[in-house]
Design a protein around this motif. Structure first.
Motif, PDB file in Angstrom:
ATOM      1  N   ILE A 115      -9.188  54.671 -10.644  1.00  0.00           N
ATOM      2  CA  ILE A 115      -9.621  53.545 -11.485  1.00  0.00           C
ATOM      3  C   ILE A 115     -10.786  52.825 -10.800  1.00  0.00           C
ATOM      4  CG2 ILE A 115      -8.947  51.295 -12.432  1.00  0.00           C
ATOM      5  CD1 ILE A 115      -6.074  52.365 -12.636  1.00  0.00           C
ATOM      6  N   GLU A 116     -10.613  52.600  -9.515  1.00  0.00           N
ATOM      7  CA  GLU A 116     -11.646  51.916  -8.737  1.00  0.00           C
ATOM      8  C   GLU A 116     -12.968  52.696  -8.786  1.00  0.00           C
ATOM      9  OE1 GLU A 116     -11.402  49.834  -4.407  1.00  0.00           O
ATOM     10  OE2 GLU A 116     -11.203  52.011  -4.425  1.00  0.00           O
ATOM     11  N   LEU A 118     -14.689  52.280 -12.082  1.00  0.00           N
ATOM     12  CA  LEU A 118     -15.288  50.952 -12.229  1.00  0.00           C
ATOM     13  C   LEU A 118     -16.518  50.769 -11.349  1.00  0.00           C
ATOM     14  CD1 LEU A 118     -11.975  48.888 -12.355  1.00  0.00           C
ATOM     15  CD2 LEU A 118     -13.601  49.149 -14.230  1.00  0.00           C
ATOM     16  N   ALA A 119     -16.571  51.504 -10.250  1.00  0.00           N
ATOM     17  CA  ALA A 119     -17.671  51.322  -9.295  1.00  0.00           C
ATOM     18  C   ALA A 119     -18.831  52.283  -9.547  1.00  0.00           C
ATOM     19  CB  ALA A 119     -17.146  51.491  -7.874  1.00  0.00           C
ATOM     20  N   LEU A 156      -9.689  47.069 -27.310  1.00  0.00           N
ATOM     21  CA  LEU A 156      -9.470  47.855 -26.089  1.00  0.00           C
ATOM     22  C   LEU A 156     -10.216  49.192 -26.108  1.00  0.00           C
ATOM     23  CD1 LEU A 156      -5.659  47.210 -25.481  1.00  0.00           C
ATOM     24  CD2 LEU A 156      -7.620  45.766 -24.978  1.00  0.00           C
ATOM     25  N   ARG A 174     -19.630  46.766 -17.237  1.00  0.00           N
ATOM     26  CA  ARG A 174     -18.317  47.403 -17.339  1.00  0.00           C
ATOM     27  C   ARG A 174     -17.240  46.410 -16.913  1.00  0.00           C
ATOM     28  NH1 ARG A 174     -18.821  51.900 -13.686  1.00  0.00           N
ATOM     29  NH2 ARG A 174     -20.470  52.562 -15.111  1.00  0.00           N
ATOM     30  N   ARG A 175     -17.504  45.698 -15.836  1.00  0.00           N
ATOM     31  CA  ARG A 175     -16.556  44.690 -15.359  1.00  0.00           C
ATOM     32  C   ARG A 175     -16.345  43.600 -16.395  1.00  0.00           C
ATOM     33  NH1 ARG A 175     -17.997  43.067  -9.175  1.00  0.00           N
ATOM     34  NH2 ARG A 175     -17.479  45.078  -8.278  1.00  0.00           N
ATOM     35  N   PHE A 184     -14.108  44.737 -19.260  1.00  0.00           N
ATOM     36  CA  PHE A 184     -12.668  44.782 -18.995  1.00  0.00           C
ATOM     37  C   PHE A 184     -12.093  43.394 -18.748  1.00  0.00           C
ATOM     38  CE2 PHE A 184     -13.326  49.306 -18.676  1.00  0.00           C
ATOM     39  CZ  PHE A 184     -12.148  49.798 -19.200  1.00  0.00           C
ATOM     40  N   LEU A 185     -12.892  42.528 -18.093  1.00  0.00           N
ATOM     41  CA  LEU A 185     -12.382  41.178 -17.848  1.00  0.00           C
ATOM     42  C   LEU A 185     -12.212  40.402 -19.149  1.00  0.00           C
ATOM     43  CD1 LEU A 185     -14.182  40.054 -14.563  1.00  0.00           C
ATOM     44  CD2 LEU A 185     -11.833  40.846 -14.874  1.00  0.00           C
ATOM     45  N   ALA A 186     -13.027  40.716 -20.151  1.00  0.00           N
ATOM     46  CA  ALA A 186     -12.930  39.983 -21.427  1.00  0.00           C
ATOM     47  C   ALA A 186     -11.711  40.415 -22.252  1.00  0.00           C
ATOM     48  CB  ALA A 186     -14.203  40.201 -22.239  1.00  0.00           C
ATOM     49  N   MET A 187     -11.161  41.584 -21.941  1.00  0.00           N
ATOM     50  CA  MET A 187     -10.049  42.104 -22.760  1.00  0.00           C
ATOM     51  C   MET A 187      -8.835  41.184 -22.727  1.00  0.00           C
ATOM     52  SD  MET A 187     -10.013  46.157 -21.988  1.00  0.00           S
ATOM     53  CE  MET A 187     -11.390  47.193 -22.493  1.00  0.00           C
TER      54      MET A 187
END
Lengths: 302, 319
Positions: free
Chosen positions: B181-182, B185-186, B259, B305-306, B309-312
């Motif tokens: 996952i990391e 995201l990176a 999502l 991307r961050r 996902f943070l807005a979800m």
């Protein structure tokens, strides 16, 4: 039934039955079955004085046991409740209400800031008694808030986990907390701050498979159950008996997933020492990228 | 032999009749071709009406249909010059996750997919699409490789979930998923993921923390299988149908919840009826998703991307 309930008249019974002492003066250790007086158990941070078994420690007691006096908790960011209008045998909205009433917490996590043995820290601690410490949007959002607070305060982030995994009642939204909490960890790491995970009994599922396994350092309490899949699911899948001590803290330590198995009484000192070592001022200056380009040996040399 | 799902029985009956008629010798008493045409029209209507209102549980069955295109089929259909890559460089190669480099519409990309396998032997070799830590570590390795060479990452997810086994736990299943996952995201390159069949929990999100997430029309994506959820929350695995409803695991529901980004339409009667057409539609949709991401600076991709996902889950879903 005894002579009291059978024969004493109601009024006298209420007089006699009046309780001004807590229900459970004595606790039985689930490991060695020794009876322990409640005051002694509390003093010993819920570790059996006889056999050393670590019982679950409520989140508030955890903070008090770990942090120096003067720490403060933050209000958890508000999130939409019950986004799926989920209902199993009970409505999720009712389960939340009941858990809130019972635990006096907003959700399965508390975030506090202060110091541990003099070292600045933001601590996010899971409350297992709140719906099994399950991770939904509120927990994910709290971890993101904790990460941002740690960066703001230039403090270490400490996550103390106790969770059955994702909160099924939030469906795929709970699954999305895995990337969301991973982002929280990335924010702290990029700021050059230590991120330490303390794994306590039990830590499983989506919590283990995201931020809880991404620490700079992993500490676990003795005997804590830590894993991805539940033991029952594994047994049903592989149809063999699980090995002795499987998915326990010591097992993870032997298998390279946990750095330190630390007794609860040592936890404060361990964390304080680790934060101190990782935030050594001189070392931090050296680790910071500088504009100076390192001189590499030329090809002609040697 | 064609595989029919329970709710497809009426369809199977008519199609069976059509087959029979086609094998009859021409007779003066009845016009066979006319009858075949009539029945074909009827079955077409029936498929259309059945598939227009599939329940979440029916979609779960369609998503698990053995004839559905798998990740390997998608790779074969969409990727040219494919070079498969193997191994996590630490322990083993996990065939539950296929990986490689190749070209998508002429441009170099890295590809990852959870693969269930087709025939029995093949399924065992791919462990029914349930990856072990080696698989997630291979995925991470390939994502990092793609990042260093500026290649977009395309992932195709079809898994019941990560493998729940003793060996998987011993080698750090949870850590391997977390690191995958990391890595997603990176990655300083575009990451485009498609849930093509089953998006099973942590084993799915390990390859789907992406800039753009697509989902086939009848695919499912969930934190737990309906059966697992039913046995935990209802204490009765037989109530999987009820759990499937409650979990909101269909593409339509997940789009509403914000999502996923794109729903890829399937051929009439599901992707298993016409895998080639389904894969072509997927290719088009992936191309559309990838276009605006290509050429974006890596730092901007990561930051966006961050944010995504943070807005979800922060805002209440649109009703």
């Amino acid at each position: 039934m005894n002579w009291l309930t059978n024969y004493v008249r109601p009024k006298i019974r209420t007089l006699l039955g009046r309780k001004d002492v807590p229900d459970n003066l004595w606790h039985k250790c689930p490991a060695c079955e020794q009876m322990i007086f409640h005051l002694e158990l509390a003093k010993n941070l819920r570790v059996c004085p006889n056999c050393g078994h670590h019982m679950r420690l409520p989140a508030k007691e955890r903070l008090a046991s770990l942090m120096d006096e003067g720490f403060a908790t933050i209000e958890l960011p508000a999130v939409p409740a019950d986004p799926l209008h989920f209902r199993d045998q009970k409505r999720y909205a009712d389960r939340l209400k009941a858990a809130r009433a019972e635990t006096e917490l907003d959700d399965a996590i508390i975030v506090a800031h202060g110091t541990i043995g003099g070292q600045r820290a933001v601590v996010a601690v899971f409350a297992f008694d709140f719906m099994g410490g399950s991770m939904g949007t509120a927990v994910g959002e709290a971890l993101v808030a904790a990460a941002k607070l740690a960066v703001l305060q230039e403090a270490a982030l400490i996550a103390i986990t106790a969770s059955g995994g994702a909160r099924m009642q939030e469906g795929a939204l709970s699954l999305m907390q895995m990337p969301r909490t991973t982002i929280a960890v990335q924010i702290v790491k990029e700021a050059g701050l230590p991120y330490i995970v303390v794994l306590t009994d039990p830590t499983t599922g989506g919590v283990t498979a995201s931020f809880a396994m991404l620490g700079d350092i992993h500490v676990a309490e003795p005997g804590a159950m830590i894993g991805f899949a539940g033991a029952r699911v594994i047994e049903q899948t592989v149809r063999e008996k699980l090995p002795e001590g499987f998915q326990r803290a010591e097992y993870l330590n032997e298998h390279g997933m946990v750095d330190i198995v630390a007794r609860r009484a040592e936890l404060r000192d361990t964390l304080s020492r680790l934060i101190g070592l990782l935030t050594e001022p001189a070392a931090r200056r050296a680790a910071r990228p500088s504009a100076e380009v390192l001189a590499l040996p030329g090809i002609s040399e040697g | 032999m064609r595989h029919f799902l329970d709710f497809e029985k009426p369809i199977a009956e008519i199609e069976g009749k059509i087959e029979e008629l086609r094998h009859l010798p021409e007779s003066p008493d009845m016009n066979i071709s006319e009858e075949v045409e009539r029945l074909s029209e009827k079955v077409d209507k029936l498929i259309r009406s059945t598939y227009a209102k599939l329940t979440p549980w029916q979609k779960t069955q369609v998503a698990r249909h053995p004839g559905r295109p798998h990740a390997a089929d998608v790779v074969a259909g969409l990727i040219t010059e494919f070079v498969p890559l193997a191994g996590d460089r630490a322990f083993a190669d996990d065939r539950a996750i296929i990986a490689g480099l190749g070209r998508f519409e002429g441009s170099a990309v890295a590809v990852l997919g959870t693969e269930k396998g087709a025939e029995t032997e093949d399924r065992v070799a791919h462990n029914f699409g349930m990856a072990r830590p080696e698989g997630y570590r291979k995925a991470r390795r390939v994502i990092e490789l793609a990042g260093r060479f500026g290649l977009p990452v395309l992932t195709f997810v079809d898994t019941p979930g990560a493998y729940p086994g003793i060996d998987a736990e011993a080698r750090g299943q949870a850590e391997a998923i977390a690191r995958a996952i990391e890595a997603c995201l990176a990655a300083p390159v575009p990451v485009v993921s498609t849930i093509i069949g089953e998006g099973g929990s942590g084993g799915a999100i390990a390859l789907a923390a992406a800039d753009h997430v697509l989902m086939f029309e009848h695919a499912i994506y969930s934190v737990i299988s309906p059966e697992g959820c039913a046995s935990i929350l209802w204490r009765d695995a037989a109530l999987a149908e009820t759990a499937a409803e409650a979990l909101k695991l269909t593409a339509e529901d997940l789009k509403k919840l914000g999502l996923i980004d794109t729903i890829v339409p399937e051929p009439l009667g599901g992707a298993h009826r016409d895998p080639t057409a389904a894969i072509a539609a997927l290719g088009k949709a992936v191309s559309t998703a990838l276009a605006p991401l290509s050429g974006e600076p890596g730092a901007r991709l990561v930051a966006r991307r961050r944010e995504k996902f943070l807005a979800m889950g922060r805002a209440a879903p649109a009703a």
